[in-house]
Design a protein around this motif. Structure first.
Motif, short mmCIF file in Angstrom:
data_model
loop_
_atom_site.label_atom_id
_atom_site.label_comp_id
_atom_site.label_asym_id
_atom_site.label_seq_id
_atom_site.Cartn_x
_atom_site.Cartn_y
_atom_site.Cartn_z
N LEU A 94 10.03 1.82 -7.48
CA LEU A 94 9.24 1.74 -7.59
C LEU A 94 8.34 0.40 -6.81
O LEU A 94 8.13 -0.32 -6.57
N ALA A 95 7.89 0.66 -8.80
CA ALA A 95 7.78 -0.99 -9.42
C ALA A 95 8.10 -1.96 -9.19
O ALA A 95 7.57 -3.35 -8.99
N THR A 96 9.15 -2.16 -9.13
CA THR A 96 11.02 -3.21 -8.26
C THR A 96 10.24 -3.34 -6.73
O THR A 96 9.76 -4.60 -6.64
N ARG A 97 10.06 -2.54 -5.60
CA ARG A 97 10.21 -2.46 -5.15
C ARG A 97 8.17 -3.65 -5.05
O ARG A 97 8.10 -4.36 -3.95
N ILE A 98 6.95 -3.28 -5.10
CA ILE A 98 5.72 -3.34 -5.31
C ILE A 98 5.81 -4.51 -5.88
O ILE A 98 4.81 -5.97 -5.31
N SER A 99 6.43 -5.47 -6.74
CA SER A 99 6.40 -6.40 -7.51
C SER A 99 7.46 -7.47 -5.94
O SER A 99 6.68 -8.44 -6.29
N ALA A 100 8.59 -6.82 -5.43
CA ALA A 100 9.11 -7.92 -4.79
C ALA A 100 8.43 -7.74 -3.23
O ALA A 100 7.69 -9.10 -2.88
N ALA A 101 6.97 -7.20 -2.72
CA ALA A 101 6.10 -6.91 -2.10
C ALA A 101 5.37 -7.98 -2.80
O ALA A 101 4.33 -8.88 -1.68
N ARG A 102 4.38 -7.93 -3.69
CA ARG A 102 3.45 -8.85 -4.28
C ARG A 102 4.36 -10.17 -3.69
O ARG A 102 3.28 -11.49 -4.08
N THR A 103 5.35 -10.71 -4.91
CA THR A 103 6.09 -11.73 -4.89
C THR A 103 5.57 -12.58 -3.38
O THR A 103 5.41 -13.25 -3.36
N ALA A 120 0.62 -1.09 0.04
CA ALA A 120 -0.16 -0.09 -0.05
C ALA A 120 1.04 1.71 0.26
O ALA A 120 0.62 2.65 -0.44
N LYS A 121 1.98 1.00 0.60
CA LYS A 121 3.25 2.40 0.82
C LYS A 121 3.22 3.44 -0.75
O LYS A 121 3.78 4.54 -0.60
N PRO A 122 4.24 2.08 -0.97
CA PRO A 122 5.49 2.47 -2.05
C PRO A 122 3.66 2.08 -3.27
O PRO A 122 4.24 3.09 -4.16
#
Length: 601
Positions: A390-399, A179-181
């Motif tokens: 940011l997309a990289t961070r979001i993808s990692a969190a989603r994974t 949610a934050k990123p």
């Protein structure tokens, strides 16, 4: 029995839940909706089940709840012979929070800590909504209920089949890690789109802007060459009139001067100054005899002084008027030049000068387009780099969340008599040459990131995971939805869940586990379930039954709350289709006792 000794519910259930829940539907009343003439649902925290025979009106109860939370109105659902249907609800709302703020903004009020909701639907199709005693748009009901209740029926299960909803479900489970990123990403994405739009406008319209700049430069050069002064057009007009009529002006001034003071002398010479002088002298000889006459003599003296001044000015004016054809030609040419400007740039010289000021500022903007293009491109590139990070961070969190989500839902499915079921959440990115550079390749991106999320489901050992719309039957999909909601309850629960026949296609031990999971969900949320299964109904903290009456002319339905003996009779009916069966009654008592013991653990 143990069930009777405990009064039909786990000890302390309501008290515990009242402490933990912030929003609770305490009452829903339905009038003239379908077969329901007048029914009141007294709700409580925990698990409430709604049962009844087929066709008794359970669907109308959920229809009424749907209207109360902003659903589409159907005038055909209004009870025959009634002019309108009315649905009212009472929700316990804490005095502070987003919902309380929204209520205050709408000018609504709480009733002793309760929010009163109402919805009316007329037989002609008109629909009205009220919140806290104030009329509001129906959309406000939907806005408020989005934070209050999650309704799950067959259509809601189908909604989970969509990719965007699956991504939203995963993000909800991931919580702040996504949610934050994602909030920062969405802000940067919007700014990137604005920068790209401006850059496209500047670059694609460069020819038009160059043409506009040339026109502005031409106009400014023309104005600068002539150099008009503020108010000059009025001054030139006056000067031209004076030069063009110089002879007449001089003659008029000389004639007036001669009338005031004649230059020739003699007994026949008459002029205004001389006449005034003789009149004054006549009065002065007698003024000593009457003060009033002296005052008149003084006034004639003043008139003489004034006439003398005017005569002097006329002489000066006549001497100053000169016929100058060359100057007249210059003035006329200047007027023509200024008129050329006023025809193009304004009604008068002042407007021409104002246009020149605006044109100068606009030319500065146009001349700065090259610098602006460079700045926009730099900002665009920086924004894309930030988005990629940011997309990289979001993808990692989603994974990470996908692995935990699949494992958690798999555990719930095992408990729901699907021990070999697996849930796999895949996260992929589509290639796009114009996309973001993420992980060494260009991928498509949007406001929610770069990820395509898909929930895959396998119901049996050895079967490969498939999309849930292809890998799950109706009953399996119902249990999958319940498992997902139970998992969500630990991450980000809504206050109230409504399930419409979540146990469809389920029976036996799986039905018991469905009831157990609903009871577990009800530990942290208010849960309302429409069910046909006694194994599920046995886990209820509150049991409501929809009853139907038919006098041969009119069919009506109502809702009653069952006491412990009433629950036994209703479960017996659900088990055997008969309320008087001793075997079914014994089974019902055993079923209730088992549920109470399971909930106490």
């Amino acid at each position: 029995s143990r069930y009777r000794s405990r009064g039909g519910a786990a000890p302390g259930t309501s008290v515990r839940l009242r402490r933990r829940l912030r929003y609770v539907f305490s009452e829903i009343r339905i009038r003239n909706l379908g077969v329901i003439e007048d029914a009141q649902l007294d709700l409580a925290p925990g698990l409430t089940v709604l049962t009844g025979e087929t066709g008794a009106g359970k669907t109308m109860v959920l229809t009424g709840l749907g209207l109360l939370v902003g659903g589409r109105a159907d005038p055909g659902a209004v009870r025959a012979g009634a002019d309108r249907a009315l649905i009212e609800g009472r929700v316990r709302v804490p005095p502070a929070g987003r919902i309380a703020e929204r209520i205050a903004e709408a000018g609504s009020e709480l009733d002793d800590g309760d929010l009163l909701l109402s919805r009316t639907v007329s037989a002609e199709g008109r629909s009205r909504a009220h919140v806290g005693g104030r009329a509001v748009p129906v959309s406000m009901l939907a806005e408020l209920s989005a934070d209050l209740v999650a309704v799950h029926g067959q259509s809601d299960q189908h909604r989970l089949l969509r990719g965007d909803q699956q991504r939203a479900a995963l993000d909800r489970f991931a919580g702040e890690a996504v949610a934050k990123p994602l909030a920062v990403y969405a802000e940067r994405f919007d700014r990137l789109r604005a920068v790209e739009a401006e850059l496209s406008d500047v670059t694609t319209r460069s020819r038009e802007r160059a043409q506009e700049a040339d026109l502005l430069r031409h106009g400014l050069n023309e104005i600068e060459k002539i150099g008009p002064q503020q108010g000059e057009d009025t001054a030139l007009l006056t000067e031209e009139a004076r030069l063009a009529h110089a002879d007449g002006l001089r003659t008029a001034a000389a004639t007036a001067h001669a009338s005031l003071t004649a230059e020739e002398t003699g007994p026949d010479a008459v002029d205004a100054l001389g006449l005034v002088a003789r009149a004054r002298q006549a009065l002065e000889h007698q003024q000593d005899h009457d003060p009033e006459l002296g005052q008149l003599a003084s006034r004639l003296a003043e008139a003489a002084y004034l006439l003398a001044d005017v005569a002097a000015d006329l002489a000066s004016y006549a001497a100053g008027v000169d016929t100058d054809p060359e100057r007249l030609a210059q003035v006329q040419q200047r007027r023509a030049d200024v008129a050329g400007l006023t025809r193009k740039y304004g009604d008068d010289v002042d407007e021409v000068l104002a246009w020149a000021d605006r044109a100068s500022r606009r030319l500065l903007e146009l001349d700065g387009d090259d610098d602006r293009i460079v700045a926009l491109r730099e900002e665009r590139d920086r924004a894309r780099e930030e988005l990629a990070e940011l997309a990289t961070r979001i993808s990692a969190a989603r994974t990470d969340a996908a692995e935990r989500f699949g494992a958690a839902v798999g555990e719930e499915l095992t408990a729901l008599a699907m021990p070999h079921a697996r849930v796999v959440v895949t996260i992929d990115q589509r290639s796009d040459p114009a996309g973001l550079a993420v992980g060494g390749r260009q991928v498509a991106f949007g406001r929610t990131g770069v990820d395509d999320v898909e929930i895959l489901f396998s119901a049996h050992a050895g079967a490969g995971p498939r999309p849930i719309d292809k890998g799950a039957s109706g009953g399996e999909l119902s249990r999958l939805m319940l498992a997902i909601e139970v998992v969500f309850a630990g991450a980000d629960p809504v206050p109230t869940f409504v399930f419409d026949e979540v146990d469809a296609g389920v029976g036996g031990a799986a039905a018991v586990e469905v009831g157990r999971r609903l009871a577990r969900l009800a530990r942290t949320a208010q849960v309302l379930v429409v069910t046909h299964l006694p194994q599920v109904a046995a886990f209820a903290d509150r049991h409501l039954r929809v009853v139907k009456s038919d006098d041969g002319k009119i069919t009506s339905s109502g809702v009653i709350a069952l006491d412990p003996e009433g629950r036994i009779r209703e479960l017996s009916r659900m088990l055997a289709g008969l309320e008087g069966s001793a075997t079914a009654k014994a089974h019902a008592v055993e079923l209730l006792a088992t549920a109470v013991e399971a909930k106490s653990r």
